[in-house]
Design a protein around this motif. Sequence first.
Motif, PDB file in Angstrom:
ATOM      1  N   PHE A  11       1.001  -0.935   0.008  1.00  0.00           N
ATOM      2  CA  PHE A  11      -0.072   0.223   0.231  1.00  0.00           C
ATOM      3  C   PHE A  11       0.572   1.384   0.077  1.00  0.00           C
ATOM      4  CE2 PHE A  11      -3.040  -3.414   1.933  1.00  0.00           C
ATOM      5  CZ  PHE A  11      -3.723  -2.532   1.089  1.00  0.00           C
ATOM      6  N   SER A 253     -13.147   4.729  -8.355  1.00  0.00           N
ATOM      7  CA  SER A 253     -12.530   4.006  -8.452  1.00  0.00           C
ATOM      8  C   SER A 253     -12.622   4.730  -6.710  1.00  0.00           C
ATOM      9  CB  SER A 253     -10.817   3.908  -8.230  1.00  0.00           C
ATOM     10  OG  SER A 253     -10.099   3.694  -7.454  1.00  0.00           O
ATOM     11  N   GLU A 255     -10.859   4.911  -4.174  1.00  0.00           N
ATOM     12  CA  GLU A 255      -8.736   5.517  -4.117  1.00  0.00           C
ATOM     13  C   GLU A 255      -8.513   6.331  -4.757  1.00  0.00           C
ATOM     14  OE1 GLU A 255      -6.850   3.402  -2.147  1.00  0.00           O
ATOM     15  OE2 GLU A 255      -9.750   1.680  -1.457  1.00  0.00           O
ATOM     16  N   ARG A 256      -7.345   6.406  -4.644  1.00  0.00           N
ATOM     17  CA  ARG A 256      -7.097   7.813  -5.300  1.00  0.00           C
ATOM     18  C   ARG A 256      -5.790   7.476  -6.288  1.00  0.00           C
ATOM     19  NH1 ARG A 256      -6.534  13.122  -2.425  1.00  0.00           N
ATOM     20  NH2 ARG A 256      -4.449  13.509  -3.827  1.00  0.00           N
ATOM     21  N   ARG A 257      -6.112   7.419  -7.398  1.00  0.00           N
ATOM     22  CA  ARG A 257      -5.810   6.307  -8.728  1.00  0.00           C
ATOM     23  C   ARG A 257      -5.810   7.838  -9.805  1.00  0.00           C
ATOM     24  NH1 ARG A 257      -4.883   3.850  -5.271  1.00  0.00           N
ATOM     25  NH2 ARG A 257      -4.782   1.786  -5.001  1.00  0.00           N
ATOM     26  N   SER A 272      -0.682   5.400  -8.059  1.00  0.00           N
ATOM     27  CA  SER A 272      -1.855   6.774  -6.828  1.00  0.00           C
ATOM     28  C   SER A 272      -0.842   7.546  -6.337  1.00  0.00           C
ATOM     29  CB  SER A 272      -0.855   4.662  -5.972  1.00  0.00           C
ATOM     30  OG  SER A 272      -1.923   5.693  -4.536  1.00  0.00           O
TER      31      SER A 272
END
Length: 295
Positions: A11, A253, A255-257, A272
Motif C-alpha cells: 500500500f 475508484s 482510491e486516489r488513482r 496512486s
Amino acid sequence: MFTKIAFVTAFLTASLACAVAGEKPLYQAVLLKSTETFDARQGIAVDENYFYATNNFRITKHDRKTGRPLLQWDGEQEGAPLVHLDSMMELDGRLYAAHSNYGQRPMTSSVEIWDAGTMAHIGTHSFGINRGSFTWLDRHKGFWWGAFANYDRVPKGQTAPYGETLNTQIVKMDNNFNILQSWTLPEKILQRMRPMSNSGGSWGPDGYLYLTGHDHGELYVMELPRAGSVLHWAATVKVPNMEGQGIAWDRSSSERRLWAIRKKDRMVFEFSIPEITETIPHPEGRLHGKAFNKN
C-alpha cells in the motif's frame, strides 16, 4: 501484446519530503500499471471498465484490465476535420475532448463529444477565435473548467510566439461552455512550462485542481485564490515516467488513482497519488486596529 503491467504489492504511504527552501511541499506518486498503446500522444480518459487514448485526430477505446484495443474513432488525417485533440474526460457515458487548431493562426478551439459506448462522434461546441488553444476540460461542482493555453514556442514557418505562455488562462464555464471567470498561473509554474504551456488538468477527489505542463513529470496542486486572479500553488507531486500531457482522475475508484501518458512512446500509466496533507497556506492580509501601517 498491448499491455505491460507492473503492480505494486504494498500500500502507498504518503511520504512528504520538504524540498529546498522556498519550494512547495513535494509528494511522490507510485506507479501501479503501465500499458503499451499506439494512440496515447495527447490525452487519456478512464471509466470503470475502459480507458481511452488519443492522438491529434484519433481516439482508441481499450479494455482497462488487459489493455486490448476494442474500438476506434479515426479522423483519418489532420484537419479532416479535427486538427489537434488534447486532454479528455468521461462523464455519464460520453467523452469530452479539448480541441484546437494548434500551430495555425488565428487560434481557434472547440469541445468535441463522443458516445463512449459506440465511439460515434455526437457533438461539438465551437469557441471560435478565443483566448488561446483549448487544452483540457473537466466537470467540477456543477461547472465546466478548462484551459486556454498560449506558448512562447514559435511554430514552424512562423516568426512570432504562439500567444506567449504568460497569457495562459484557466477558465470556469457554465453548462453551455460560456466563460464565467478566468485565472492565470503563478510565474514559477509558467517558467517550468515554457516554451510550452498547460496541457492537462483534472479536479481531484480532495477538491484540489491538478495541472500538468507539456514535458515534466510533475503535478501542480492548485487552489482558487482567495483574492486576485492568480491560482494558488499549494504543492507539487512528482510522477515517475510521466512527461506532462493529459491526465485523468479515475472517478470510478474509491482510491486516489490518476491516469497519465508518455507521449514519446505512447505509454499509458496508472498511478496512486498520496493524500495532500501539507500545503503552502494562502497569502493573507492583516487587519489593524491600531499601530497602522503607514508605509
